[in-house]
Design a protein around this motif. Structure first.
Motif, short mmCIF file in Angstrom:
data_model
loop_
_atom_site.label_atom_id
_atom_site.label_comp_id
_atom_site.label_asym_id
_atom_site.label_seq_id
_atom_site.Cartn_x
_atom_site.Cartn_y
_atom_site.Cartn_z
N GLN A 36 -36.94 59.82 92.02
CA GLN A 36 -35.95 59.91 90.95
C GLN A 36 -35.98 58.72 90.00
O GLN A 36 -35.65 58.84 88.84
CB GLN A 36 -34.55 60.05 91.57
N ASP A 37 -36.37 57.56 90.50
CA ASP A 37 -36.25 56.32 89.74
C ASP A 37 -37.52 55.99 88.96
O ASP A 37 -38.13 54.93 89.14
CB ASP A 37 -35.89 55.18 90.68
N VAL A 38 -37.93 56.89 88.08
CA VAL A 38 -39.18 56.70 87.33
C VAL A 38 -38.85 56.32 85.89
O VAL A 38 -38.16 57.05 85.18
CB VAL A 38 -40.03 57.99 87.36
N THR A 39 -39.36 55.18 85.46
CA THR A 39 -39.18 54.75 84.07
C THR A 39 -40.45 54.92 83.24
O THR A 39 -40.41 54.94 82.01
CB THR A 39 -38.73 53.28 84.00
N CYS A 40 -41.60 55.01 83.94
CA CYS A 40 -42.89 55.20 83.27
C CYS A 40 -43.72 56.17 84.11
O CYS A 40 -43.91 55.94 85.31
CB CYS A 40 -43.62 53.87 83.12
N GLU A 67 -42.93 47.93 88.46
CA GLU A 67 -41.91 48.63 89.23
C GLU A 67 -41.30 49.71 88.33
O GLU A 67 -40.99 49.48 87.17
CB GLU A 67 -40.83 47.66 89.69
N GLY A 68 -41.13 50.89 88.88
CA GLY A 68 -40.59 52.00 88.10
C GLY A 68 -41.65 52.93 87.56
O GLY A 68 -41.34 54.00 87.04
N THR A 69 -42.94 52.55 87.66
CA THR A 69 -44.03 53.41 87.22
C THR A 69 -44.43 54.37 88.33
O THR A 69 -44.55 53.98 89.49
CB THR A 69 -45.26 52.59 86.81
N GLY A 125 -45.97 49.81 91.50
CA GLY A 125 -45.26 51.07 91.31
C GLY A 125 -45.52 52.04 92.45
O GLY A 125 -45.90 51.65 93.56
N LYS A 126 -45.33 53.32 92.16
CA LYS A 126 -45.54 54.37 93.15
C LYS A 126 -46.68 55.27 92.71
O LYS A 126 -46.97 55.37 91.51
CB LYS A 126 -44.25 55.18 93.33
N PHE A 159 -44.77 56.28 99.26
CA PHE A 159 -43.32 56.12 99.47
C PHE A 159 -42.83 57.30 100.29
O PHE A 159 -43.51 58.32 100.41
CB PHE A 159 -42.59 56.03 98.13
N ASP A 160 -41.64 57.19 100.86
CA ASP A 160 -41.06 58.26 101.67
C ASP A 160 -40.43 59.32 100.80
O ASP A 160 -39.97 59.05 99.70
CB ASP A 160 -40.03 57.69 102.63
#
Length: 250
Positions: free
Chosen positions: A24-28, A164-166, A202-203, A249-250
């Motif tokens: 849910q926490d995606v900025t890029c 972070e957020g990508t 990022g993820k 990530f989980d």
């Protein structure tokens, strides 16, 4: 919305399953191996910053022409009709350095649209209509309005956008199926991709064919087994095709 083209390895059949794994926490949001961008087009917006990338120059040129010159591309395409002669002429012309970007995009579009499996080699002979697709070019232009379009090696791309957020979505050529793709992708490239993803802040979400090499390469990461209907219709080909989703990530 659907993509405006088909492409080798396109994720039309798996997009819902892939999107279910998105955080849910995606900025890029970055599509590392963009292809036909089925995942990008599956939502109106994934993040404030969106990036489409591919190393295929003609594919990237087509996306850029849709984004910046949709009206001119429409004018180039609207009088065309489907024929083997036109297809062969497009094959001959597509890499002509004297063509404008719009002329080259139109010829590349013909090759993708009218070939078997989007391989751009043989005329499919199937009844294909351009009209609906080219009439909708304005919709795709609008969807791509805020999307950055890149043509970079995946390692440089990841370095450029990693924070972070990508969220990186990567759908590389499948292992031991690289011959189906236009661009060379070696076993060393699969390893290079994994080693770069090991270091990101990022993820990432990866899609791959389900095989021992990839499972061993990504051991320690979350691996989800999925399957889809096979695109190949032949008595010797299995009806279901097994793939995996890999994420950090989980």
């Amino acid at each position: 919305m659907n993509s405006f083209i088909k492409w080798v390895g396109g994720k039309r059949l798996l997009r819902k399953q892939i999107l279910n794994e998105f955080p849910q926490d995606v900025t890029c949001y970055v599509e590392v191996f963009g292809g036909a961008a089925w995942i990008l087009f599956a939502k109106e917006k994934h993040a404030e910053v969106e990036v489409y990338n591919d190393v295929n120059r003609n594919l990237v040129n087509l996306f850029r022409c849709v984004k910046y010159h949709a009206d001119a591309l429409y004018e180039e395409l609207k009088w065309l009709f489907i024929s083997r002669e036109q297809f062969e002429q497009a094959k001959e012309d597509v890499n002509n350095p004297n063509l404008t970007d719009i002329q080259r995009a139109a010829r590349f579009f013909i090759l993708v649209k009218c070939s078997f499996g989007a391989k751009m080699q043989d005329f499919s002979g199937k009844r294909v209509s351009f009209s609906r697709t080219i009439d909708d070019l304005g919709l795709f232009k609008e969807r791509l309005r805020a999307t950055v379009i890149e043509q970079l090696d995946f390692e440089k791309l990841i370095t450029l956008y990693d924070r972070e957020g990508t969220l990186f979505y990567a759908d590389p050529p499948y292992y031991e199926a690289e011959g189906y793709y236009a661009e060379e992708f070696l076993a060393s490239d699969h390893i290079r991709l994994k080693e770069r993803l090991d270091k990101i802040r990022g993820k990432f979400i990866l899609t791959y064919n389900d095989c021992p090499f990839i499972r061993e390469l990504y051991q320690g990461y979350c691996i989800i087994s999925i399957e889809r209907q096979s695109n190949i219709t032949a008595p010797t080909v299995k009806k279901m095709y097994r793939e995996i989703i890999i994420k950090n990530f989980d």
